[in-house]
Design a protein around this motif. Structure first.
Motif, PDB file in Angstrom:
ATOM      1  N   ARG A  65       0.837  -1.194   0.000  1.00  9.79           N
ATOM      2  CA  ARG A  65       0.000   0.000   0.000  1.00  9.79           C
ATOM      3  C   ARG A  65       0.880   1.256   0.000  1.00  9.79           C
ATOM      4  NH1 ARG A  65      -5.120  -1.481   1.486  1.00  9.79           N
ATOM      5  NH2 ARG A  65      -5.681   0.614   2.182  1.00  9.79           N
ATOM      6  N   PRO A  98      -4.721  -5.915   1.786  1.00  8.42           N
ATOM      7  CA  PRO A  98      -5.440  -5.211   2.854  1.00  8.42           C
ATOM      8  C   PRO A  98      -4.498  -4.792   3.967  1.00  8.42           C
ATOM      9  CG  PRO A  98      -5.799  -7.564   3.043  1.00  8.42           C
ATOM     10  CD  PRO A  98      -5.034  -7.353   1.756  1.00  8.42           C
ATOM     11  N   ARG A  99      -4.868  -3.757   4.696  1.00 10.75           N
ATOM     12  CA  ARG A  99      -4.114  -3.415   5.895  1.00 10.75           C
ATOM     13  C   ARG A  99      -4.356  -4.508   6.942  1.00 10.75           C
ATOM     14  NH1 ARG A  99      -6.935   2.115   6.961  1.00 10.75           N
ATOM     15  NH2 ARG A  99      -7.516   1.774   4.801  1.00 10.75           N
ATOM     16  N   PRO A 100      -3.429  -4.752   7.839  1.00  7.53           N
ATOM     17  CA  PRO A 100      -3.638  -5.780   8.862  1.00  7.53           C
ATOM     18  C   PRO A 100      -4.903  -5.492   9.665  1.00  7.53           C
ATOM     19  CG  PRO A 100      -1.350  -5.062   8.832  1.00  7.53           C
ATOM     20  CD  PRO A 100      -2.098  -4.120   7.945  1.00  7.53           C
ATOM     21  N   TRP A 101      -5.750  -6.520   9.854  1.00 10.70           N
ATOM     22  CA  TRP A 101      -6.985  -6.332  10.585  1.00 10.70           C
ATOM     23  C   TRP A 101      -7.267  -7.570  11.419  1.00 10.70           C
ATOM     24  CZ3 TRP A 101      -8.842  -1.869  11.632  1.00 10.70           C
ATOM     25  CH2 TRP A 101     -10.142  -1.708  12.104  1.00 10.70           C
ATOM     26  N   HIS A 153      -8.265 -13.804   3.343  1.00  7.78           N
ATOM     27  CA  HIS A 153      -8.251 -12.949   4.520  1.00  7.78           C
ATOM     28  C   HIS A 153      -9.588 -13.056   5.236  1.00  7.78           C
ATOM     29  CE1 HIS A 153      -4.476 -11.116   3.198  1.00  7.78           C
ATOM     30  NE2 HIS A 153      -5.014 -11.042   1.999  1.00  7.78           N
ATOM     31  N   GLU A 182     -10.341  -5.701  -1.768  1.00 11.86           N
ATOM     32  CA  GLU A 182      -9.178  -5.101  -1.093  1.00 11.86           C
ATOM     33  C   GLU A 182      -9.310  -5.138   0.425  1.00 11.86           C
ATOM     34  OE1 GLU A 182      -7.022  -0.792  -0.709  1.00 11.86           O
ATOM     35  OE2 GLU A 182      -7.631  -1.435  -2.719  1.00 11.86           O
ATOM     36  N   GLU A 183     -10.438  -4.697   0.951  1.00 10.37           N
ATOM     37  CA  GLU A 183     -10.663  -4.705   2.400  1.00 10.37           C
ATOM     38  C   GLU A 183     -12.132  -4.985   2.668  1.00 10.37           C
ATOM     39  OE1 GLU A 183      -8.339  -1.923   5.101  1.00 10.37           O
ATOM     40  OE2 GLU A 183      -8.651  -0.662   3.349  1.00 10.37           O
ATOM     41  N   GLN A 200     -10.489   5.810  -0.475  1.00 11.33           N
ATOM     42  CA  GLN A 200     -10.921   4.690   0.355  1.00 11.33           C
ATOM     43  C   GLN A 200     -11.464   3.570  -0.522  1.00 11.33           C
ATOM     44  OE1 GLN A 200     -13.929   3.249   1.643  1.00 11.33           O
ATOM     45  NE2 GLN A 200     -15.538   4.458   0.710  1.00 11.33           N
TER      46      GLN A 200
END
Length: 296
Positions: A65, A98-101, A153, A182-183, A200
């Motif tokens: 990202r 994706p960002r870590p979640w 994910h 993506e997320e 976003q």
């Protein structure tokens, strides 16, 4: 040749008794200052800095990202959206991890769980008392989704309790087809109230907000009856309104890229099977990200 000013200075020194111009005693001096008028120029708005293309053999770098993502606020327009700008080069064919979640699943098998809304999830969601639906009418879903990084994910979603099972069924078909997302996570109140950055790309359902461009009308998202999928790849577009505001590149639906939704496509077909309406079919506006249970 000595300048005229130097000769005048030397003559003045001689007239004062032959003192050297380097003498510690004071000597008359003439100072000429240039007067200029400075015009203030506004500082340019910050722009995304395109980084060097990553080594395409490195899996992590390939889907990394950009560090500026989500950090550059846009000027607010009269329609309460941010100022539209061209799509940065790095996002014209957007394929980001994706960002870590939530923890990633242990296998590639589709998995899900539907529960009442946990207190900690409610606290970090956009729900508040004035929303047109109560927390008891929502359900919390965790489920597997397939990322642009070619990895499974764990995502999360708030949805109306009467629609939870059918929405999970649609996303299972999407996952089995390896359609990339993506997320997938719950939108927070802080995100909702923050200045827009136009980049976003969160797949979500419940989001207590008004209709884009309409300050007085509750969105179907605020009732848990709508889902947005890859908003950046599938933006909302009506006249001068574009959301997300940097998704200009994705108005071109002839340039087909991963993450985009069409009729027909696996995403469209999955939601059509459960009777949901696609915003890409609306007259006078395009909302390619949007599926709704009751047509709004």
């Amino acid at each position: 040749m000595p300048s005229r000013l130097a000769l005048l200075t030397l003559a003045a020194a001689v007239a004062l008794g032959g003192c050297s111009v380097l003498s510690p005693s004071p000597t008359p001096t003439v100072t000429v200052e240039a007067v200029t008028t400075a015009t203030a120029t506004p500082e340019p708005e910050p722009e995304p800095v395109v980084s060097e293309q990553p080594d395409r053999d490195d899996h992590d770098d390939l889907y990394a990202r950009p560090i500026w993502l989500g950090t550059i606020p846009l000027a607010i327009q009269e329609d309460n959206l941010g100022q539209r700008k061209p799509t940065p080069e790095e996002l014209q064919d957007r394929q980001l991890a994706p960002r870590p979640w939530l923890p990633d699943p242990e296998s590639e098998e589709f998995a899900y769980e539907i529960t009442e809304v946990p207190d900690d999830v409610a606290a970090r969601s956009s729900w508040r008392r004035e929303c047109p639906i109560g927390l008891d009418e929502l359900r919390y879903i965790t489920m597997t989704y397939w990322g642009f990084d070619q990895e499974p994910h764990t995502g999360e979603m708030l949805i109306h309790r009467d629609r939870a099972e059918e929405v999970v069924g649609a996303f299972e078909k999407i996952y089995d087809a390896r359609f990339p997302i993506e997320e997938m996570r719950v939108i927070s109140l802080e995100e909702h109230l923050s200045p827009p950055t136009g980049d976003q790309n969160v797949t979500s359902a419940f989001w207590c907000r008004r209709v884009v461009g309409a300050a007085t009308v509750w969105s179907e998202h605020s009732k848990g009856l709508a889902v947005d999928i890859n908003p950046f790849h599938n933006p909302y577009y009506k006249g001068e309104e574009l959301f997300p505001e940097l998704a200009e590149s994705y108005k071109d639906r002839e340039w087909k890229r991963d993450g985009m939704i069409y009729d027909p496509s696996v995403v469209y077909d999955a939601f059509e099977e459960i009777g949901w309406t696609w915003g890409g079919h609306w007259d006078g506006r395009e909302d390619w990200m949007h599926f709704s249970a009751e047509g709004g």
